[in-house]
Design a protein around this motif. Structure first.
Motif, mmCIF file in Angstrom:
data_model
loop_
_atom_site.group_PDB
_atom_site.id
_atom_site.type_symbol
_atom_site.label_atom_id
_atom_site.label_comp_id
_atom_site.label_asym_id
_atom_site.label_seq_id
_atom_site.Cartn_x
_atom_site.Cartn_y
_atom_site.Cartn_z
ATOM 1 N N ARG A 41 45.589 -40.457 -0.932
ATOM 2 C CA ARG A 41 45.178 -39.278 -0.126
ATOM 3 C C ARG A 41 46.429 -38.448 0.079
ATOM 4 O O ARG A 41 46.401 -37.460 -0.274
ATOM 5 N N ARG A 42 47.531 -39.020 0.130
ATOM 6 C CA ARG A 42 48.797 -38.543 0.530
ATOM 7 C C ARG A 42 49.741 -39.369 -0.146
ATOM 8 O O ARG A 42 49.966 -40.553 0.304
ATOM 9 N N VAL A 75 49.525 -42.389 2.341
ATOM 10 C CA VAL A 75 48.481 -42.630 3.052
ATOM 11 C C VAL A 75 47.232 -42.693 2.077
ATOM 12 O O VAL A 75 46.992 -42.110 1.063
ATOM 13 N N GLU A 77 43.115 -44.345 1.706
ATOM 14 C CA GLU A 77 41.702 -44.667 2.378
ATOM 15 C C GLU A 77 40.971 -45.869 1.741
ATOM 16 O O GLU A 77 41.141 -45.838 0.561
ATOM 17 N N LEU A 91 41.978 -45.539 7.329
ATOM 18 C CA LEU A 91 43.149 -44.945 6.611
ATOM 19 C C LEU A 91 44.462 -45.876 7.014
ATOM 20 O O LEU A 91 44.147 -46.476 8.166
ATOM 21 N N VAL A 112 46.332 -46.527 10.183
ATOM 22 C CA VAL A 112 46.468 -45.152 10.694
ATOM 23 C C VAL A 112 45.385 -44.774 11.531
ATOM 24 O O VAL A 112 44.091 -44.835 11.304
ATOM 25 N N PRO A 114 43.204 -41.960 12.927
ATOM 26 C CA PRO A 114 42.920 -40.682 12.507
ATOM 27 C C PRO A 114 42.721 -39.590 13.762
ATOM 28 O O PRO A 114 42.886 -38.292 13.971
ATOM 29 N N GLU A 120 49.410 -35.581 12.250
ATOM 30 C CA GLU A 120 48.744 -35.316 10.916
ATOM 31 C C GLU A 120 48.984 -36.150 10.014
ATOM 32 O O GLU A 120 50.116 -37.054 10.047
ATOM 33 N N LEU A 121 48.240 -36.336 8.813
ATOM 34 C CA LEU A 121 48.238 -37.163 7.991
ATOM 35 C C LEU A 121 49.694 -37.279 7.462
ATOM 36 O O LEU A 121 50.706 -38.255 6.840
ATOM 37 N N HIS A 124 52.751 -38.999 8.812
ATOM 38 C CA HIS A 124 52.906 -40.409 8.715
ATOM 39 C C HIS A 124 53.998 -40.833 7.562
ATOM 40 O O HIS A 124 54.097 -41.916 6.901
#
Length: 337
Positions: A41-42, A75, A77, A91, A112, A114, A120-121, A124
């Motif tokens: 995701r990130r 990050v 999922e 997450l 994480v 959420p 925010e994502l 992290h």
């Protein structure tokens, strides 16, 4: 199942660029016991990775050769789980390969929340992530920054540097940051609370630093090496400290040994390097203190975002050439998997 992955396709002649990487299709394995299948995701990119390309490994990971897929913190999922620690849809944060989908050991991931207010994502991967822990370890634990001290930070608009600036200010220090553009200087003083910012292109580093700190500096946090380190050694007060976090100016090779290292003797200076991986025991303290600062607005994440998995090589080059600010993060939409 197939995914997309980034591989090193050539060794750099000088600096690492996007041309040294390619994006390919790859098969995805099934998760085994204690493992999870995750979608990216990130993805946070680290400049230190460049030091392992075509070379021996370091405490941060193995050497990276042609055909290898690098890894960094991200990050993710959870798509499928063979572990009691995670369920589908959770997450998590951890070090993963540069793949759109992959298999990870569950014990290498941290969950994480959420729903955590004000986080925010991207946080992290910045102030609460690997770069934040790095800055915290070097500034708070190794450097032992104290209120009222004058602190100089090289690479101060980068992922680690921008956190170090904010953490030093949160502890009551006077902060001077070195950056590579007027826009980054404005970021430090106007948004992150630095007392002074110097543009390294405006003159010799030692002259700029002496003008910014005529009475000297107490602590130097180095992300760059080279001329910045030499300037700091000439400017540190008697008994001053230097914390060596990185040496991105030597990413293309060279020893980076300071010409004026004898200042360590004459000024009774202390210079200490560190690797953040050796200080995982600080995480609980770090998350409690910095999490409080984040939620109260004292610190914030600073990052540059590149949208789309295919842009990872471009994003990595921007990190190394200094054209981005803060942490460089690649965002991958949920439907990309």
């Amino acid at each position: 199942m197939t995914c997309r992955e980034v591989q090193l396709t050539s060794l750099p002649k000088e600096s690492v660029t996007a041309e040294n990487f390619g994006v390919f299709d790859a098969e995805v394995a099934e998760p085994g016991p204690g493992q999870v299948l995750v979608a990216l995701r990130r993805l946070g990119l680290n400049a230190g990775l460049a030091h392992r390309i075509g070379r021996e490994g370091t405490s941060y990971g193995p050497g990276i050769g042609i055909g290898d897929t690098p890894a960094s913190d991200a990050v993710v999922e959870v798509l499928d789980s063979r572990s009691d620690a995670f369920q589908r849809g959770d997450l998590a944060v951890g070090k993963v390969a540069w793949r759109s989908i992959g298999v990870c050991d569950a014990d290498g991931l941290r969950p994480v929340d959420p729903e955590r207010h004000g986080v925010e994502l991207e946080d992290h991967l910045t102030v609460l992530g690997h770069v934040g822990l790095t800055a915290y370890t070097g500034m708070i634990h190794v450097g032992e920054v104290r209120a009222g001290e004058t602190v100089y930070i090289s690479g101060a608009a980068g992922g680690v540097g921008s956190c170090a600036v904010q953490f030093a200010k949160a502890r009551g220090a006077r902060v001077i940051g070195s950056v590579g553009s007027s826009a980054k200087a404005a970021l430090l003083t106007d948004e992150l609370g630095a007392d002074t910012a110097v543009n390294r292109h405006d003159g010799p580093a030692v002259d700029l630093l002496r003008e910014a700190a005529p009475e000297g500096i107490d602590l130097f946090y180095d992300n760059v090496g080279g001329e910045q380190l030499e300037a700091a050694l000439d400017t540190l007060v008697f008994g001053g400290r230097a914390v060596i976090c990185g040496a991105v100016s030597q990413s293309g090779g060279g020893s980076g040994a300071p010409r004026n290292y004898r200042q360590l003797i004459h000024q009774e200076l202390t210079m200490r390097g560190f690797t953040v991986t050796a200080h995982e025991n600080l995480r609980e303290q770090f998350e409690a203190e910095v999490g409080g600062w984040l939620r109260s607005g004292i610190v914030r994440g600073v990052y540059s975002t590149f949208d789309g998995f295919e842009r990872i090589p471009e994003a990595f080059e921007s990190l190394l050439d200094g054209s981005s600010r803060g942490r460089v993060i690649v965002s991958v939409p949920a439907d990309a998997a």
